[in-house]
Design a protein around this motif. Structure first.
Motif, PDB file in Angstrom:
ATOM      1  N   HIS A  60      26.768  37.896  33.058  1.00  0.00           N
ATOM      2  CA  HIS A  60      27.505  38.286  34.264  1.00  0.00           C
ATOM      3  C   HIS A  60      28.443  39.351  33.983  1.00  0.00           C
ATOM      4  O   HIS A  60      29.270  39.355  33.275  1.00  0.00           O
ATOM      5  CB  HIS A  60      27.731  37.302  35.085  1.00  0.00           C
ATOM      6  CG  HIS A  60      26.831  36.254  35.279  1.00  0.00           C
ATOM      7  ND1 HIS A  60      26.035  36.381  36.579  1.00  0.00           N
ATOM      8  CD2 HIS A  60      26.317  35.259  34.449  1.00  0.00           C
ATOM      9  CE1 HIS A  60      24.947  35.371  36.341  1.00  0.00           C
ATOM     10  NE2 HIS A  60      25.101  34.721  35.258  1.00  0.00           N
ATOM     11  N   LEU A  61      28.213  40.706  34.533  1.00  0.00           N
ATOM     12  CA  LEU A  61      29.428  41.964  34.260  1.00  0.00           C
ATOM     13  C   LEU A  61      29.864  41.875  35.590  1.00  0.00           C
ATOM     14  O   LEU A  61      29.420  42.246  36.661  1.00  0.00           O
ATOM     15  CB  LEU A  61      28.455  43.148  33.832  1.00  0.00           C
ATOM     16  CG  LEU A  61      29.371  44.222  33.909  1.00  0.00           C
ATOM     17  CD1 LEU A  61      30.196  44.032  32.521  1.00  0.00           C
ATOM     18  CD2 LEU A  61      28.600  45.539  33.507  1.00  0.00           C
ATOM     19  N   MET A  62      31.376  41.683  35.300  1.00  0.00           N
ATOM     20  CA  MET A  62      32.164  41.910  36.532  1.00  0.00           C
ATOM     21  C   MET A  62      33.541  42.702  36.245  1.00  0.00           C
ATOM     22  O   MET A  62      33.854  42.740  35.215  1.00  0.00           O
ATOM     23  CB  MET A  62      32.717  40.350  36.669  1.00  0.00           C
ATOM     24  CG  MET A  62      31.873  39.323  36.740  1.00  0.00           C
ATOM     25  SD  MET A  62      32.456  37.497  36.310  1.00  0.00           S
ATOM     26  CE  MET A  62      32.350  37.683  34.542  1.00  0.00           C
ATOM     27  N   ALA A  63      33.901  43.402  37.430  1.00  0.00           N
ATOM     28  CA  ALA A  63      34.992  44.093  37.449  1.00  0.00           C
ATOM     29  C   ALA A  63      36.029  43.697  38.395  1.00  0.00           C
ATOM     30  O   ALA A  63      35.570  43.357  39.547  1.00  0.00           O
ATOM     31  CB  ALA A  63      34.861  45.520  37.853  1.00  0.00           C
ATOM     32  N   TRP A  64      37.097  43.167  37.986  1.00  0.00           N
ATOM     33  CA  TRP A  64      38.069  42.510  38.737  1.00  0.00           C
ATOM     34  C   TRP A  64      39.358  43.243  39.070  1.00  0.00           C
ATOM     35  O   TRP A  64      39.920  44.247  38.129  1.00  0.00           O
ATOM     36  CB  TRP A  64      38.539  41.267  37.861  1.00  0.00           C
ATOM     37  CG  TRP A  64      37.724  40.219  37.764  1.00  0.00           C
ATOM     38  CD1 TRP A  64      37.048  40.133  36.568  1.00  0.00           C
ATOM     39  CD2 TRP A  64      37.201  39.431  38.798  1.00  0.00           C
ATOM     40  NE1 TRP A  64      36.148  39.034  36.356  1.00  0.00           N
ATOM     41  CE2 TRP A  64      36.140  38.674  37.706  1.00  0.00           C
ATOM     42  CE3 TRP A  64      37.347  39.021  39.932  1.00  0.00           C
ATOM     43  CZ2 TRP A  64      35.388  37.613  38.328  1.00  0.00           C
ATOM     44  CZ3 TRP A  64      36.474  38.004  40.648  1.00  0.00           C
ATOM     45  CH2 TRP A  64      35.655  37.308  39.741  1.00  0.00           C
ATOM     46  N   ASP A  65      39.909  43.463  40.147  1.00  0.00           N
ATOM     47  CA  ASP A  65      41.229  44.293  40.678  1.00  0.00           C
ATOM     48  C   ASP A  65      42.242  43.841  40.345  1.00  0.00           C
ATOM     49  O   ASP A  65      42.273  42.586  39.962  1.00  0.00           O
ATOM     50  CB  ASP A  65      40.730  44.724  42.061  1.00  0.00           C
ATOM     51  CG  ASP A  65      41.263  43.631  43.153  1.00  0.00           C
ATOM     52  OD1 ASP A  65      41.503  42.720  42.915  1.00  0.00           O
ATOM     53  OD2 ASP A  65      40.776  44.038  44.464  1.00  0.00           O
ATOM     54  N   SER A  66      43.383  44.373  40.674  1.00  0.00           N
ATOM     55  CA  SER A  66      44.460  43.723  40.159  1.00  0.00           C
ATOM     56  C   SER A  66      44.982  42.659  40.998  1.00  0.00           C
ATOM     57  O   SER A  66      45.845  41.619  40.589  1.00  0.00           O
ATOM     58  CB  SER A  66      46.021  44.731  40.641  1.00  0.00           C
ATOM     59  OG  SER A  66      45.831  45.187  41.781  1.00  0.00           O
ATOM     60  N   GLN A  67      44.338  42.171  42.256  1.00  0.00           N
ATOM     61  CA  GLN A  67      44.591  40.830  43.092  1.00  0.00           C
ATOM     62  C   GLN A  67      43.697  39.804  42.281  1.00  0.00           C
ATOM     63  O   GLN A  67      43.377  38.832  43.268  1.00  0.00           O
ATOM     64  CB  GLN A  67      44.475  40.990  44.484  1.00  0.00           C
ATOM     65  CG  GLN A  67      45.813  41.548  44.877  1.00  0.00           C
ATOM     66  CD  GLN A  67      45.771  43.301  44.771  1.00  0.00           C
ATOM     67  OE1 GLN A  67      45.059  44.086  44.937  1.00  0.00           O
ATOM     68  NE2 GLN A  67      46.981  43.724  44.186  1.00  0.00           N
ATOM     69  N   GLN A  69      40.399  40.000  42.578  1.00  0.00           N
ATOM     70  CA  GLN A  69      39.367  40.032  43.408  1.00  0.00           C
ATOM     71  C   GLN A  69      38.061  40.854  42.906  1.00  0.00           C
ATOM     72  O   GLN A  69      38.132  41.934  42.173  1.00  0.00           O
ATOM     73  CB  GLN A  69      39.579  40.661  44.883  1.00  0.00           C
ATOM     74  CG  GLN A  69      40.732  39.913  45.501  1.00  0.00           C
ATOM     75  CD  GLN A  69      40.364  38.650  45.921  1.00  0.00           C
ATOM     76  OE1 GLN A  69      39.196  38.336  46.522  1.00  0.00           O
ATOM     77  NE2 GLN A  69      41.124  37.687  45.545  1.00  0.00           N
ATOM     78  N   LEU A  70      36.750  40.313  42.883  1.00  0.00           N
ATOM     79  CA  LEU A  70      35.594  41.054  42.447  1.00  0.00           C
ATOM     80  C   LEU A  70      35.493  42.442  43.220  1.00  0.00           C
ATOM     81  O   LEU A  70      35.122  42.520  44.486  1.00  0.00           O
ATOM     82  CB  LEU A  70      34.626  40.174  42.669  1.00  0.00           C
ATOM     83  CG  LEU A  70      33.038  40.658  42.000  1.00  0.00           C
ATOM     84  CD1 LEU A  70      33.386  40.368  40.598  1.00  0.00           C
ATOM     85  CD2 LEU A  70      31.952  39.573  42.504  1.00  0.00           C
ATOM     86  N   ALA A  71      35.646  43.495  42.355  1.00  0.00           N
ATOM     87  CA  ALA A  71      35.236  44.823  42.660  1.00  0.00           C
ATOM     88  C   ALA A  71      33.783  45.294  42.473  1.00  0.00           C
ATOM     89  O   ALA A  71      33.491  45.889  43.476  1.00  0.00           O
ATOM     90  CB  ALA A  71      36.305  45.650  42.012  1.00  0.00           C
ATOM     91  N   ALA A  72      33.194  44.487  41.461  1.00  0.00           N
ATOM     92  CA  ALA A  72      31.700  45.338  41.143  1.00  0.00           C
ATOM     93  C   ALA A  72      31.100  44.148  40.259  1.00  0.00           C
ATOM     94  O   ALA A  72      31.783  43.351  39.512  1.00  0.00           O
ATOM     95  CB  ALA A  72      31.552  46.595  40.555  1.00  0.00           C
ATOM     96  N   TYR A  73      29.890  43.931  40.344  1.00  0.00           N
ATOM     97  CA  TYR A  73      29.233  42.976  39.636  1.00  0.00           C
ATOM     98  C   TYR A  73      27.619  43.071  39.546  1.00  0.00           C
ATOM     99  O   TYR A  73      27.092  43.883  40.285  1.00  0.00           O
ATOM    100  CB  TYR A  73      29.187  41.411  40.519  1.00  0.00           C
ATOM    101  CG  TYR A  73      28.089  40.554  40.206  1.00  0.00           C
ATOM    102  CD1 TYR A  73      28.551  39.661  39.005  1.00  0.00           C
ATOM    103  CD2 TYR A  73      26.881  40.289  40.691  1.00  0.00           C
ATOM    104  CE1 TYR A  73      27.751  38.819  38.574  1.00  0.00           C
ATOM    105  CE2 TYR A  73      25.780  39.426  40.073  1.00  0.00           C
ATOM    106  CZ  TYR A  73      26.434  38.697  38.967  1.00  0.00           C
ATOM    107  OH  TYR A  73      25.390  37.750  38.583  1.00  0.00           O
ATOM    108  N   LEU A  74      27.168  42.937  38.314  1.00  0.00           N
ATOM    109  CA  LEU A  74      25.839  43.109  38.359  1.00  0.00           C
ATOM    110  C   LEU A  74      25.339  41.718  37.087  1.00  0.00           C
ATOM    111  O   LEU A  74      26.178  41.171  36.359  1.00  0.00           O
ATOM    112  CB  LEU A  74      25.261  44.304  37.769  1.00  0.00           C
ATOM    113  CG  LEU A  74      25.765  44.668  36.458  1.00  0.00           C
ATOM    114  CD1 LEU A  74      25.004  44.228  35.058  1.00  0.00           C
ATOM    115  CD2 LEU A  74      25.168  46.401  36.187  1.00  0.00           C
ATOM    116  N   ARG A  75      24.040  41.436  37.190  1.00  0.00           N
ATOM    117  CA  ARG A  75      23.721  40.324  36.052  1.00  0.00           C
ATOM    118  C   ARG A  75      22.822  41.022  35.108  1.00  0.00           C
ATOM    119  O   ARG A  75      21.927  41.945  35.559  1.00  0.00           O
ATOM    120  CB  ARG A  75      23.116  39.208  36.666  1.00  0.00           C
ATOM    121  CG  ARG A  75      21.797  39.170  37.499  1.00  0.00           C
ATOM    122  CD  ARG A  75      21.562  37.819  38.026  1.00  0.00           C
ATOM    123  NE  ARG A  75      20.179  37.995  38.752  1.00  0.00           N
ATOM    124  CZ  ARG A  75      19.676  37.037  39.390  1.00  0.00           C
ATOM    125  NH1 ARG A  75      20.079  35.692  39.601  1.00  0.00           N
ATOM    126  NH2 ARG A  75      18.287  37.165  40.182  1.00  0.00           N
TER     127      ARG A  75
END
Length: 164
Positions: A60-67, A69-75
């Motif tokens: 699972h590839l995830m991008a997290w913002d400074s809070q 929170q999930l900004a983007a995702y793919l599996r």
């Protein structure tokens, strides 16, 4: 600062992670399922079973913002599970991040991560048809006729393994 420069800077400030299922925290998994539900069920008005038993076998590839929170995702789905080839699926940008370039960054990082995990694998995706040009810009080519999946037009697209 131009809008494009601001978007690029925002994407650079994201925290990226690529983890197998058993290394996801409960918080991460909750945010993944919430984001997938928001995009694929609510926004697309598509009632379907998102939990398909592929997640435990995927990365699972995830991008997290400074809070956080999930900004983007793919599996990243292993070969033989969705298709004979490895696959990228459940590709999404959270609503607040659309137009920032995060989708392009997500796909670039997804291809790179998949190539690290499955170095010899071609990549097949079931793409929503309206995204053909987007995926084509990464080298994916259409390999199927148009078909409906959950009443949404899709096409299969393939990115070769790069082997000669």
């Amino acid at each position: 600062m131009s809008e494009q420069s601001q978007s690029k800077q925002q994407c650079e400030n994201l925290h990226w992670q690529c983890l197998p299922f058993d290394q996801l925290s409960v918080h991460q998994l909750y945010q993944i399922y919430a984001a997938r539900n928001a995009v694929f069920v609510v926004e697309q008005n598509c009632v379907y079973q998102d939990i398909d038993h592929k997640d435990p076998l995927s990365h699972h590839l995830m991008a997290w913002d400074s809070q956080q929170q999930l900004a983007a995702y793919l599996r990243i789905v292993p070969p033989g599970l969705s298709f004979a080839e490895a696959s990228l699926g459940r590709v999404l940008s959270s609503a607040s991040w659309r137009g920032s370039g995060v989708g392009r960054e997500l796909l670039m990082r997804g291809i790179t991560a998949l190539r690290e995990i499955y170095p010899q694998a071609a990549i097949r995706i079931g793409a929503q048809a309206y995204l053909e040009k987007f995926y084509g810009s990464f080298g994916f080519v259409q390999v199927s006729e148009l078909y409906l999946e959950d009443d949404i037009p899709h096409i299969d697209m393939l990115l070769s393994s790069g082997r000669n």
